[in-house]
Design an enzyme around this catalytic site. Structure first.
Site, short mmCIF file in Angstrom:
data_model
loop_
_atom_site.label_atom_id
_atom_site.label_comp_id
_atom_site.label_asym_id
_atom_site.label_seq_id
_atom_site.Cartn_x
_atom_site.Cartn_y
_atom_site.Cartn_z
N HIS A 135 -6.99 -5.77 2.47
CA HIS A 135 -5.99 -5.47 3.16
C HIS A 135 -5.37 -6.37 4.11
O HIS A 135 -6.29 -7.25 4.56
CB HIS A 135 -5.90 -4.03 3.73
N HIS A 137 -10.37 -4.97 -2.98
CA HIS A 137 -9.29 -5.95 -2.48
C HIS A 137 -9.32 -6.24 -1.25
O HIS A 137 -9.86 -5.59 -0.33
CB HIS A 137 -8.51 -4.46 -3.26
N ASP A 186 0.50 -1.26 0.30
CA ASP A 186 -0.14 0.09 -0.13
C ASP A 186 0.88 1.00 -0.17
O ASP A 186 1.72 1.41 0.69
CB ASP A 186 -0.94 -0.42 1.19
N ILE A 187 0.32 1.96 -0.76
CA ILE A 187 1.27 3.71 -0.92
C ILE A 187 1.06 4.60 0.53
O ILE A 187 1.99 5.13 0.82
CB ILE A 187 1.31 4.13 -2.01
N ASN A 213 -13.16 -4.12 2.72
CA ASN A 213 -14.79 -2.90 2.32
C ASN A 213 -15.79 -3.16 1.76
O ASN A 213 -15.12 -3.39 0.42
CB ASN A 213 -13.92 -1.60 2.95
N GLU A 263 -12.84 2.63 -1.12
CA GLU A 263 -12.57 3.96 -1.41
C GLU A 263 -12.68 3.84 -3.10
O GLU A 263 -12.12 4.72 -3.98
CB GLU A 263 -11.57 5.57 -0.62
N VAL A 264 -11.73 2.35 -3.04
CA VAL A 264 -11.45 2.40 -4.72
C VAL A 264 -12.70 1.06 -5.21
O VAL A 264 -13.26 0.17 -4.31
CB VAL A 264 -10.02 1.44 -4.56
#
Length: 125
Positions: A112, A110, A39-40, A97, A105-106
């Site tokens: 995490h 995904h 993750d950035i 999520n 958010e995206v």
């Protein structure tokens, strides 16, 4: 931008662009079904994102539409990433999520993978 899990897939989302090689990522794993990268904006010492290569908005979308090989390949990829990073013994947290209330958010599924320190309770009691 938060998304509703019922929205159509947006092929311009950041993860779709990473999959196409338009945006660089610090990859830790890739196979036919999944891509994993750091993750950035890490929220723990270890913070890896694992995404399926297919165009799925959320876990709900993925579980409803993905093929059996996609589902098993993605789930196995998440486990592989955790094992290869040495996270099994000390422990790790998975978080996916889905939708507005979860703060997705995206609009690309995904997971995490958080680890590297005691993480405490997930939700306020």
């Amino acid at each position: 931008m938060a998304v509703d899990a019922t929205l159509p897939y947006d092929d311009q989302n950041i993860f779709a662009r990473i999959l196409r090689g338009e945006i660089p990522a610090r990859k830790v794993f890739e196979d036919d079904w999944a891509l994993a990268f750091h993750d950035i904006n890490p929220q723990s010492p270890t913070h890896i994102l694992v995404i399926p290569k297919g165009a799925y908005v959320s876990w709900d979308d993925f579980s409803a539409r993905a093929s059996e090989p996609e589902i098993s390949g993605f789930v196995r990829a998440v486990g592989h990433v955790a094992r290869e990073a040495g996270l099994v013994a000390p422990g790790y947290r998975l978080l996916a999520n889905t939708g507005l209330d979860s703060h997705q958010e995206v609009p690309h599924l995904h997971v995490h993978v958080f680890a590297g320190r005691p993480l405490g309770p997930l939700l306020a009691r």
